[in-house]
Motif scaffolding. Structure first.
Motif, PDB file in Angstrom:
ATOM      1  N   ARG A 147      18.881   7.434  -5.914  1.00  0.00           N
ATOM      2  CA  ARG A 147      19.274   7.299  -7.314  1.00  0.00           C
ATOM      3  C   ARG A 147      20.358   6.232  -7.444  1.00  0.00           C
ATOM      4  NH1 ARG A 147      19.329  13.657  -7.618  1.00  0.00           N
ATOM      5  NH2 ARG A 147      17.120  14.027  -7.928  1.00  0.00           N
ATOM      6  N   PRO A 148      20.480   5.614  -8.618  1.00  0.00           N
ATOM      7  CA  PRO A 148      21.306   4.402  -8.729  1.00  0.00           C
ATOM      8  C   PRO A 148      22.806   4.620  -8.802  1.00  0.00           C
ATOM      9  CG  PRO A 148      20.292   4.944 -10.845  1.00  0.00           C
ATOM     10  CD  PRO A 148      19.711   5.891  -9.828  1.00  0.00           C
ATOM     11  N   GLU A 149      23.306   5.880  -8.736  1.00  0.00           N
ATOM     12  CA  GLU A 149      24.741   6.067  -8.941  1.00  0.00           C
ATOM     13  C   GLU A 149      25.575   5.894  -7.675  1.00  0.00           C
ATOM     14  OE1 GLU A 149      22.872  10.263  -8.538  1.00  0.00           O
ATOM     15  OE2 GLU A 149      22.433   8.381  -9.571  1.00  0.00           O
ATOM     16  N   ARG A 150      24.980   5.421  -6.571  1.00  0.00           N
ATOM     17  CA  ARG A 150      25.731   5.267  -5.320  1.00  0.00           C
ATOM     18  C   ARG A 150      26.744   4.125  -5.400  1.00  0.00           C
ATOM     19  NH1 ARG A 150      20.571   4.860  -4.359  1.00  0.00           N
ATOM     20  NH2 ARG A 150      20.875   2.653  -4.054  1.00  0.00           N
ATOM     21  N   ARG A 151      27.802   4.250  -4.602  1.00  0.00           N
ATOM     22  CA  ARG A 151      28.769   3.166  -4.430  1.00  0.00           C
ATOM     23  C   ARG A 151      29.011   2.966  -2.948  1.00  0.00           C
ATOM     24  NH1 ARG A 151      33.549   3.921  -8.993  1.00  0.00           N
ATOM     25  NH2 ARG A 151      32.201   3.703 -10.845  1.00  0.00           N
ATOM     26  N   ASP A 152      28.978   1.713  -2.513  1.00  0.00           N
ATOM     27  CA  ASP A 152      29.199   1.420  -1.099  1.00  0.00           C
ATOM     28  C   ASP A 152      30.691   1.461  -0.775  1.00  0.00           C
ATOM     29  OD1 ASP A 152      26.525   1.112  -0.729  1.00  0.00           O
ATOM     30  OD2 ASP A 152      26.548  -1.083  -0.754  1.00  0.00           O
ATOM     31  N   ARG A 153      31.020   2.071   0.364  1.00  0.00           N
ATOM     32  CA  ARG A 153      32.398   2.058   0.846  1.00  0.00           C
ATOM     33  C   ARG A 153      32.698   0.711   1.514  1.00  0.00           C
ATOM     34  NH1 ARG A 153      30.173   6.842   1.742  1.00  0.00           N
ATOM     35  NH2 ARG A 153      29.447   6.231   3.789  1.00  0.00           N
ATOM     36  N   PRO A 154      33.951   0.364   1.655  1.00  0.00           N
ATOM     37  CA  PRO A 154      34.292  -0.925   2.280  1.00  0.00           C
ATOM     38  C   PRO A 154      33.927  -0.919   3.767  1.00  0.00           C
ATOM     39  CG  PRO A 154      36.267   0.389   1.885  1.00  0.00           C
ATOM     40  CD  PRO A 154      35.140   1.098   1.189  1.00  0.00           C
ATOM     41  N   PRO A 155      33.828  -2.086   4.384  1.00  0.00           N
ATOM     42  CA  PRO A 155      33.520  -2.152   5.823  1.00  0.00           C
ATOM     43  C   PRO A 155      34.646  -1.556   6.650  1.00  0.00           C
ATOM     44  CG  PRO A 155      34.108  -4.314   4.970  1.00  0.00           C
ATOM     45  CD  PRO A 155      33.987  -3.413   3.783  1.00  0.00           C
ATOM     46  N   GLY A 156      34.322  -1.316   7.932  1.00  0.00           N
ATOM     47  CA  GLY A 156      35.313  -0.805   8.867  1.00  0.00           C
ATOM     48  C   GLY A 156      35.374   0.706   8.949  1.00  0.00           C
ATOM     49  N   GLN A 157      34.396   1.402   8.360  1.00  0.00           N
ATOM     50  CA  GLN A 157      34.390   2.861   8.405  1.00  0.00           C
ATOM     51  C   GLN A 157      34.107   3.350   9.834  1.00  0.00           C
ATOM     52  OE1 GLN A 157      35.000   4.869   5.571  1.00  0.00           O
ATOM     53  NE2 GLN A 157      35.550   2.864   4.721  1.00  0.00           N
ATOM     54  N   ALA A 158      34.642   4.524  10.162  1.00  0.00           N
ATOM     55  CA  ALA A 158      34.389   5.173  11.453  1.00  0.00           C
ATOM     56  C   ALA A 158      33.630   6.472  11.174  1.00  0.00           C
ATOM     57  CB  ALA A 158      35.697   5.456  12.186  1.00  0.00           C
TER      58      ALA A 158
ATOM     59  N   GLY B 202      23.929  -0.790  -0.344  1.00  0.00           N
ATOM     60  CA  GLY B 202      23.387  -0.079  -1.495  1.00  0.00           C
ATOM     61  C   GLY B 202      23.201   1.402  -1.275  1.00  0.00           C
ATOM     62  N   PHE B 203      23.541   1.906  -0.085  1.00  0.00           N
ATOM     63  CA  PHE B 203      23.376   3.323   0.221  1.00  0.00           C
ATOM     64  C   PHE B 203      24.666   3.931   0.766  1.00  0.00           C
ATOM     65  CE2 PHE B 203      19.103   1.766  -0.047  1.00  0.00           C
ATOM     66  CZ  PHE B 203      18.396   2.816  -0.610  1.00  0.00           C
ATOM     67  N   GLY B 204      25.802   3.492   0.229  1.00  0.00           N
ATOM     68  CA  GLY B 204      27.092   4.070   0.575  1.00  0.00           C
ATOM     69  C   GLY B 204      27.795   3.419   1.744  1.00  0.00           C
ATOM     70  N   HIS B 205      27.148   2.441   2.398  1.00  0.00           N
ATOM     71  CA  HIS B 205      27.700   1.880   3.638  1.00  0.00           C
ATOM     72  C   HIS B 205      27.766   0.363   3.543  1.00  0.00           C
ATOM     73  CE1 HIS B 205      27.868   0.591   7.848  1.00  0.00           C
ATOM     74  NE2 HIS B 205      26.780  -0.118   7.597  1.00  0.00           N
ATOM     75  N   THR B 206      28.812  -0.202   4.142  1.00  0.00           N
ATOM     76  CA  THR B 206      28.917  -1.650   4.298  1.00  0.00           C
ATOM     77  C   THR B 206      29.274  -1.945   5.751  1.00  0.00           C
ATOM     78  OG1 THR B 206      29.731  -1.871   2.025  1.00  0.00           O
ATOM     79  CG2 THR B 206      30.025  -3.752   3.488  1.00  0.00           C
ATOM     80  N   SER B 207      28.501  -2.787   6.392  1.00  0.00           N
ATOM     81  CA  SER B 207      28.791  -3.174   7.785  1.00  0.00           C
ATOM     82  C   SER B 207      29.965  -4.153   7.806  1.00  0.00           C
ATOM     83  CB  SER B 207      27.569  -3.833   8.403  1.00  0.00           C
ATOM     84  OG  SER B 207      26.513  -2.912   8.515  1.00  0.00           O
ATOM     85  N   PRO B 208      30.678  -4.193   8.947  1.00  0.00           N
ATOM     86  CA  PRO B 208      30.490  -3.431  10.185  1.00  0.00           C
ATOM     87  C   PRO B 208      31.166  -2.068  10.108  1.00  0.00           C
ATOM     88  CG  PRO B 208      32.262  -4.984  10.474  1.00  0.00           C
ATOM     89  CD  PRO B 208      31.724  -5.223   9.088  1.00  0.00           C
TER      90      PRO B 208
END
Length: 362
Positions: A256-267, A310-316
């Protein structure tokens, strides 16, 4: 005020009938009679059945492949397959399930070998499709429906054109009113009558209801009716069949379109204790990235798409995969549709690495 009153009246109820073209809500109700039941299934008689190990009984797998033994390695998918056991007095096995959109070639009756994506189940000298008996479509009734003014006008017109509502979605909501899942239908109004659920409510009888929802899917939906899981691993005690239904729900929510990607560097941290099958693999990855009930791909191609954003994640990012030995033991030797073995565990690691997630196995 009238529009606000209609919105308030339509805010109650588990089920919403929504016009697929413009999103108009035809009405909201508490009960969808005829939604749950057995789906139409194909039956195959596998003549001269020879099992590769223990006899297959009961539910066989969510995806069972029939591989031609004529030198072509053509394969056809039978979904949600169940074994009915041996045909009395014969050497044949009866297998039921749902064909994919193609099914076997018309007229093919040659030998096939079966696998469930993890192991070979057996083979037969020939197979035949047994035509199922004609089943009347069960009645589909929206009980206690609060109709929109547009639906009231259509019903008052009383014409066949007005009663054909066109393509629509039956949307299911959880107890908080949030979207849960939906089913497609092409409804035509057969009849309406006052409802015992309350004044100004109707029971709407429809032709062209949705495909029946089997019991194992209903059981998973009922676990989600109070709301999404609050803790990870709520699916862990389920078998593969219900895990697949659970994955279908998180896939719908995740797309569904309400997702927001978090910034890179997540663990991220992945609990690998319960990764004993494909649905468990993707459920665990989804929860590692997006929390309880989270989605991050339901297959390798979908995982690649999710890694692109687009699915909550941003690499790396980094991922600590705990108890990786469980997935390595269960998914390092699986079967492609044609029966070729491959290492799914290693392929997932490669996809994650190529997508910018550095994985540490523990």
């Amino acid at each position: 005020m009238r529009e606000q009153g209609e919105r308030d009246r339509q805010g109650r109820g588990r089920y919403r009938l929504t016009d697929a073209e413009d999103g108009h809500v035809w009405g909201v109700c508490a009960e969808a009679e005829g939604l749950y039941g057995e789906t139409g299934r194909e039956t195959y008689e596998l003549v001269g059945w020879v099992p590769d190990g223990p006899e297959v009984r009961g539910w066989v797998g969510d995806r069972v492949w029939l591989v031609a033994r004529d030198g072509t390695d053509d394969a056809w998918l039978l979904e949600d397959a169940e074994s009915l056991g041996r045909h009395p007095g014969t050497d044949s096995l009866l297998l039921t399930g749902m064909d994919d959109y193609e099914g076997p070639p018309e007229g093919y009756r040659g030998p096939v070998r079966l696998h469930d994506g993890a192991r070979w189940l057996g083979s037969c000298g020939e197979f035949a499709r047994v035509l199922p008996p004609e089943r009347p479509q069960p009645p589909f009734v929206l009980r206690g429906l609060a109709p929109s003014e547009r639906l009231r006008r259509a019903l008052a017109a009383g014409t066949r054109r007005a009663s054909a509502l066109g393509g629509a979605w039956l949307e299911l909501r959880d107890d908080r009113g949030a979207p849960l899942t939906e089913r497609w239908l092409e409804p035509e109004v057969l009849a309406r009558q006052p409802s015992a659920y309350g004044a100004d409510l109707i029971d709407l009888h429809l032709d062209g209801g949705p495909a029946p929802v089997p019991d194992h899917v209903r059981q998973v939906w009922e676990r989600w009716f109070p709301g999404p899981p609050e803790a990870p691993g709520a699916w862990a005690g389920l078998g593969t069949r219900r895990r697949g239904a659970w994955l279908d729900l998180v896939r719908e929510r995740g797309c569904r379109p309400e997702r927001r990607d978090r910034p890179p560097g997540q663990a991220y941290e992945l609990d690998g204790r319960h990764i004993t099958d494909r649905p468990g693999l993707h459920l665990a990855i989804g929860e590692a990235v997006n929390g309880p009930g989270g989605y991050f791909g339901g297959g390798l191609d979908a995982l690649v798409d999710c890694l692109r954003g687009g699915f909550g994640h941003t690499s790396p990012a980094t991922l600590l995969w705990r108890d990786a030995a469980t997935a390595r033991a269960r998914l390092s030797r699986v079967l492609a549709p044609g029966g070729e073995p491959y290492d799914l565990f290693s392929e997932v690691l490669d996809v994650l690495a190529e997508g910018g997630i550095a994985v540490t196995l523990a």
